[in-house]
Design a protein around this motif. Structure first.
Motif, mmCIF file in Angstrom:
data_model
loop_
_atom_site.group_PDB
_atom_site.id
_atom_site.type_symbol
_atom_site.label_atom_id
_atom_site.label_comp_id
_atom_site.label_asym_id
_atom_site.label_seq_id
_atom_site.Cartn_x
_atom_site.Cartn_y
_atom_site.Cartn_z
ATOM 1 N N TYR A 319 -0.559 3.102 -19.063
ATOM 2 C CA TYR A 319 0.300 4.141 -18.600
ATOM 3 C C TYR A 319 1.215 4.076 -17.261
ATOM 4 O O TYR A 319 2.166 4.543 -17.159
ATOM 5 C CB TYR A 319 -0.346 5.418 -18.452
ATOM 6 C CG TYR A 319 -0.948 5.779 -17.265
ATOM 7 C CD1 TYR A 319 -0.129 6.482 -16.143
ATOM 8 C CD2 TYR A 319 -2.117 5.255 -16.783
ATOM 9 C CE1 TYR A 319 -0.655 6.827 -14.967
ATOM 10 C CE2 TYR A 319 -2.689 5.719 -15.418
ATOM 11 C CZ TYR A 319 -1.894 6.092 -14.335
ATOM 12 O OH TYR A 319 -2.389 6.522 -13.363
ATOM 13 N N ASP A 320 0.522 3.053 -16.342
ATOM 14 C CA ASP A 320 1.267 2.655 -15.213
ATOM 15 C C ASP A 320 1.943 1.493 -15.276
ATOM 16 O O ASP A 320 2.606 0.851 -14.255
ATOM 17 C CB ASP A 320 0.161 2.877 -14.027
ATOM 18 C CG ASP A 320 -0.797 1.922 -14.312
ATOM 19 O OD1 ASP A 320 -1.017 1.247 -15.328
ATOM 20 O OD2 ASP A 320 -1.828 1.781 -13.673
ATOM 21 N N GLY A 321 1.870 0.910 -16.543
ATOM 22 C CA GLY A 321 2.822 -0.324 -16.491
ATOM 23 C C GLY A 321 2.356 -1.582 -15.331
ATOM 24 O O GLY A 321 3.216 -2.393 -15.330
ATOM 25 N N ASP A 322 1.068 -1.596 -15.127
ATOM 26 C CA ASP A 322 0.711 -2.763 -14.508
ATOM 27 C C ASP A 322 -0.022 -4.002 -15.261
ATOM 28 O O ASP A 322 -0.671 -4.875 -14.595
ATOM 29 C CB ASP A 322 -0.259 -2.250 -13.370
ATOM 30 C CG ASP A 322 -1.846 -1.663 -13.820
ATOM 31 O OD1 ASP A 322 -1.764 -1.405 -15.065
ATOM 32 O OD2 ASP A 322 -2.573 -1.635 -13.130
ATOM 33 N N GLY A 323 -0.008 -3.885 -16.595
ATOM 34 C CA GLY A 323 -0.544 -4.832 -17.519
ATOM 35 C C GLY A 323 -1.986 -4.774 -17.832
ATOM 36 O O GLY A 323 -2.588 -5.874 -18.606
ATOM 37 N N ASP A 324 -2.722 -3.698 -17.713
ATOM 38 C CA ASP A 324 -4.104 -3.516 -18.014
ATOM 39 C C ASP A 324 -4.204 -2.225 -18.719
ATOM 40 O O ASP A 324 -3.466 -1.135 -18.344
ATOM 41 C CB ASP A 324 -5.253 -3.940 -16.999
ATOM 42 C CG ASP A 324 -4.913 -3.190 -15.771
ATOM 43 O OD1 ASP A 324 -4.265 -2.172 -15.533
ATOM 44 O OD2 ASP A 324 -5.342 -3.767 -14.580
ATOM 45 N N LEU A 325 -5.257 -2.127 -19.343
ATOM 46 C CA LEU A 325 -5.332 -0.714 -20.127
ATOM 47 C C LEU A 325 -6.072 0.361 -19.357
ATOM 48 O O LEU A 325 -7.321 0.110 -18.939
ATOM 49 C CB LEU A 325 -5.781 -0.985 -21.733
ATOM 50 C CG LEU A 325 -5.187 -1.859 -22.555
ATOM 51 C CD1 LEU A 325 -5.951 -2.280 -23.727
ATOM 52 C CD2 LEU A 325 -4.117 -0.976 -22.973
ATOM 53 N N ASN A 345 -6.537 -5.598 -12.813
ATOM 54 C CA ASN A 345 -5.282 -6.633 -12.029
ATOM 55 C C ASN A 345 -5.441 -6.557 -10.478
ATOM 56 O O ASN A 345 -5.029 -7.399 -9.782
ATOM 57 C CB ASN A 345 -4.065 -6.308 -12.695
ATOM 58 C CG ASN A 345 -3.842 -6.944 -13.805
ATOM 59 O OD1 ASN A 345 -4.499 -8.041 -14.208
ATOM 60 N ND2 ASN A 345 -3.183 -6.377 -14.811
ATOM 61 N N GLU A 346 -5.690 -5.189 -10.083
ATOM 62 C CA GLU A 346 -5.540 -4.927 -8.426
ATOM 63 C C GLU A 346 -6.805 -5.862 -7.917
ATOM 64 O O GLU A 346 -6.646 -6.194 -6.544
ATOM 65 C CB GLU A 346 -5.561 -3.551 -8.222
ATOM 66 C CG GLU A 346 -4.448 -2.754 -8.317
ATOM 67 C CD GLU A 346 -4.174 -2.652 -9.534
ATOM 68 O OE1 GLU A 346 -2.895 -2.152 -9.902
ATOM 69 O OE2 GLU A 346 -5.019 -2.710 -10.759
ATOM 70 N N THR A 347 -7.846 -6.007 -8.517
ATOM 71 C CA THR A 347 -8.762 -6.772 -8.001
ATOM 72 C C THR A 347 -8.668 -8.333 -8.324
ATOM 73 O O THR A 347 -9.801 -9.171 -8.336
ATOM 74 C CB THR A 347 -10.307 -6.252 -8.362
ATOM 75 O OG1 THR A 347 -10.289 -6.448 -9.935
ATOM 76 C CG2 THR A 347 -10.231 -4.822 -8.089
ATOM 77 N N GLN A 348 -7.612 -8.788 -8.556
ATOM 78 C CA GLN A 348 -7.228 -10.117 -9.092
ATOM 79 C C GLN A 348 -8.385 -10.802 -10.269
ATOM 80 O O GLN A 348 -8.717 -11.716 -10.298
ATOM 81 C CB GLN A 348 -7.368 -11.110 -7.897
ATOM 82 C CG GLN A 348 -6.054 -11.150 -7.097
ATOM 83 C CD GLN A 348 -6.220 -9.963 -5.921
ATOM 84 O OE1 GLN A 348 -7.159 -9.481 -5.532
ATOM 85 N NE2 GLN A 348 -5.354 -9.061 -5.966
ATOM 86 N N ARG A 349 -8.691 -9.674 -11.001
ATOM 87 C CA ARG A 349 -9.397 -9.952 -12.171
ATOM 88 C C ARG A 349 -10.864 -10.451 -11.654
ATOM 89 O O ARG A 349 -11.506 -11.574 -12.386
ATOM 90 C CB ARG A 349 -8.880 -10.829 -13.010
ATOM 91 C CG ARG A 349 -7.643 -10.718 -13.794
ATOM 92 C CD ARG A 349 -7.163 -11.241 -14.560
ATOM 93 N NE ARG A 349 -5.668 -10.938 -15.211
ATOM 94 C CZ ARG A 349 -5.037 -11.340 -16.478
ATOM 95 N NH1 ARG A 349 -5.695 -12.311 -17.028
ATOM 96 N NH2 ARG A 349 -3.816 -10.688 -16.617
ATOM 97 N N LYS A 350 -11.509 -9.978 -10.859
ATOM 98 C CA LYS A 350 -12.609 -10.296 -10.062
ATOM 99 C C LYS A 350 -13.879 -9.187 -10.542
ATOM 100 O O LYS A 350 -15.130 -9.660 -10.679
ATOM 101 C CB LYS A 350 -12.810 -10.517 -8.581
ATOM 102 C CG LYS A 350 -11.880 -11.734 -8.386
ATOM 103 C CD LYS A 350 -11.863 -11.693 -6.865
ATOM 104 C CE LYS A 350 -11.120 -13.015 -6.292
ATOM 105 N NZ LYS A 350 -10.911 -13.143 -4.875
ATOM 106 N N GLN A 351 -13.347 -7.856 -10.417
ATOM 107 C CA GLN A 351 -14.169 -6.968 -10.939
ATOM 108 C C GLN A 351 -13.478 -5.730 -11.911
ATOM 109 O O GLN A 351 -12.444 -5.304 -11.475
ATOM 110 C CB GLN A 351 -14.580 -6.365 -9.650
ATOM 111 C CG GLN A 351 -15.792 -4.775 -9.989
ATOM 112 C CD GLN A 351 -15.832 -4.306 -8.443
ATOM 113 O OE1 GLN A 351 -15.354 -4.842 -7.334
ATOM 114 N NE2 GLN A 351 -16.786 -2.938 -8.845
#
Length: 559
Positions: A319-325, A345-351
């Motif tokens: 919904y926020d258009g940042d590339g993840d669900l 994506n905000e955690t650089q795909r670490k968590q």
């Protein structure tokens, strides 16, 4: 300050958030009706004549929980057909009304009831339905759930179906609610996850009860309280690729034996190519199951999505258009709905973790007086931002008329630059009429470029909300067809690029309650022209289409 740090800080200031939310809600709710796209109720004129349930209400829990509906193109003519689930009388009483109905889309804005000729005249205590091509013959088959068992119908390809419940190995006498077709092991064949609710007695009057409880000033008899009954474990039916299924929920780690499950969704929340599960439970802990290649790990606590409320509906989208669900959760009275914003994506795909952003974007406090059920993301005005529809209806009785449940208004939330405003009064007046709504399913049934909605109401008439006006803006629809596995391409991710923006959706992951949306993906684009489409197919193959035409439905086959 990062967005994640800001979100954590905001969570520590609920009073400030509540006040801001309250001001925004009033501003949105009291705005004068404006010209623009409309959702108009057209069920009767479209030939969808259906009344849910028959006979008197006897205050049994199954009578108040259903029912749903499912869009699916069973005859492969390019137009979605509608299967509507019914309850034919009082719980364990005599049959007093028609059963479930199949309405065939006539491709001219109308529907024809073809239930009998299709062999789908099922008279039972129905809950939900889900279309899925389990035998990979290119035809959608149908799974139906109910408080008195489930059914699997094989599509014969001549407009008729055959009951294969027992020979396929899916039979179960218990109370099943939502069902989901998805390929959990990526072998190219659709598997089936079935939610089970509680072990409800055939004759509630013969039971000895501990006594009634009081909720919001009303006495609730124990036969209407889910906590009076033990939970029923869920099932994961693995496709044996020979027309049969094997039950593997416990071995795969997703049986959820303590959950009173009402809804489930499968989506790739960490973008690793495997479909994860989120199970919504009633008065028991919701579960987030991370897919590790055919086995699942319970990551409810680690992802911050473990909640113990009354969960009925789920809706998944970026919904926020940042590339993840992300996903929305509808709840019971006084609990407020949730919006779990994915921080992958905000955690650089670490968590893999989520934060409840409902209060910040105006979705929490407005829902406190409501009991929310079916829900779905849709760009109803095709402006390029996802909006949200939520249908409501109480499970509490009217104080002066205990034979009736309390009716409530439903919501249409329009997403703006700073959050959501409730716009049903101006854009969907039919939703402002109080009803006991349950199932919701979305589809562009008339193929005109905007999404329509069907709503099944407990002891009420079926609604068909036709969208008018949004087709004037740019839009794109994708009908994805797999070739290396199941043709419906459930689990495929599509990204549309244009004007420096990216829109992402995943096929078959939306959710709702006891219901199923149509599979083609709809993208509202506003004034943007699409530059390219990228498809990530189940199994890992990728495909790119450059300079696609706009305002069309594109059928894209796996390369």
């Amino acid at each position: 300050m990062t967005r994640r740090e800001w979100l954590r800080l905001a969570a520590l200031a609920p009073a400030l958030g509540a006040a801001a939310c309250h001001r925004k809600t009033l501003a949105g709710g009291q705005a004068a009706p404006a010209a623009g796209p409309q959702l108009r109720e057209v069920a009767a004129s479209a030939g969808l004549r259906f009344q849910h349930s028959a006979g008197p209400r006897t205050h049994a829990l199954p009578e108040d929980m259903g029912s749903g509906l499912a869009w699916g193109d069973y005859d492969n003519d390019g137009y979605p057909d509608l299967y509507v689930v019914n309850q034919t009388g009082a719980w364990q009483g005599r049959v007093q009304g028609p059963g479930n109905r199949l309405f065939q889309n006539q491709r001219n804005g109308s529907f024809r009831d073809v239930t009998e000729e299709a062999g789908l005249e099922l008279r039972h205590f129905g809950m939900g339905a889900a279309w899925g091509d389990y035998n990979n013959d290119g035809l959608l088959d149908l799974f139906v759930t109910g408080a008195d068992g489930c059914r699997l119908y094989r599509n014969l390809g001549n407009g008729r179906f055959r009951d294969v419940t027992r020979e396929s190995g899916v039979a179960h006498p218990g109370w099943s609610t939502s069902a989901l077709w998805f390929d959990f092991d990526n072998d190219g064949w659709l598997d089936l996850y079935v939610c089970h609710y509680v072990r409800y007695p055939k004759n509630p009057a013969s039971q000895s009860w501990a006594g009634a409880s009081r909720q919001y000033g009303l006495e609730v008899p124990p036969q209407l309280n889910p906590q009076s009954f033990p939970a029923e474990p869920n099932r994961l039916l693995r496709n044996n690729r020979d027309g049969t299924f094997s039950e593997v929920a416990r071995a795969a780690g997703v049986a959820d034996p303590d959950g009173r499950s009402l809804v489930v969704t499968a989506a790739d929340f960490n973008l690793d190519g495997r479909l994860d599960l989120y199970v919504g439970n009633d008065l028991s802990m919701n579960r987030f199951y991370l897919n590790r290649g055919g086995r699942f790990l319970d990551r409810s606590a680690q992802t911050w999505t473990a909640e113990n409320k009354g969960t009925m509906g789920l809706a998944v989208a970026d919904y926020d258009g940042d590339g993840d669900l992300d996903f929305y959760v509808s709840h019971w009275l006084g609990e407020g709905d949730s919006l779990y914003q994915n921080l992958w994506n905000e955690t650089q795909r670490k968590q893999l973790a989520f934060t409840d952003a409902a209060a910040e974007v105006n979705l929490a406090y407005i829902s406190l007086p409501m009991v929310g059920w079916g829900c779905g993301w849709l760009d109803y005005d095709n402006d390029g931002r996802l909006d949200l529809i939520v249908v409501n209806g109480s499970t509490l009785e009217e104080s002066e008329h205990p034979e009736r449940l309390r009716r409530q208004k439903s919501f249409l939330f329009h997403q703006g630059a700073s959050g959501f405003d409730e716009t049903a009064a101006s854009a969907a007046p039919a939703l402002t009429v109080p009803r006991v709504a349950r199932g919701l399913a979305l589809a562009d049934y008339d193929r005109d470029g905007d999404l329509d909605a069907a709503v099944n109401c407990n002891r009420g008439a079926l609604l068909l909300l036709r969208s008018d006006g949004a087709e004037r803006r740019n839009w794109l629809q994708l009908e994805l067809r797999g070739r290396r596995g199941h043709a419906s391409a459930i689990g495929a991710r599509a990204r549309v690029y244009g004007g420096g923006k990216v829109w992402m959706q995943q096929a078959g992951c939306q959710g709702s309650y006891l219901s199923q949306h149509d599979l083609p993906l709809h993208f509202g684009l506003g004034d943007t022209l699409p530059e390219k489409i990228e498809i990530a197919w189940p199994g890992g193959r990728r495909q790119t289409i450059h300079h696609p035409p706009v305002r069309q439905r594109l059928r894209i086959e796996e390369d």
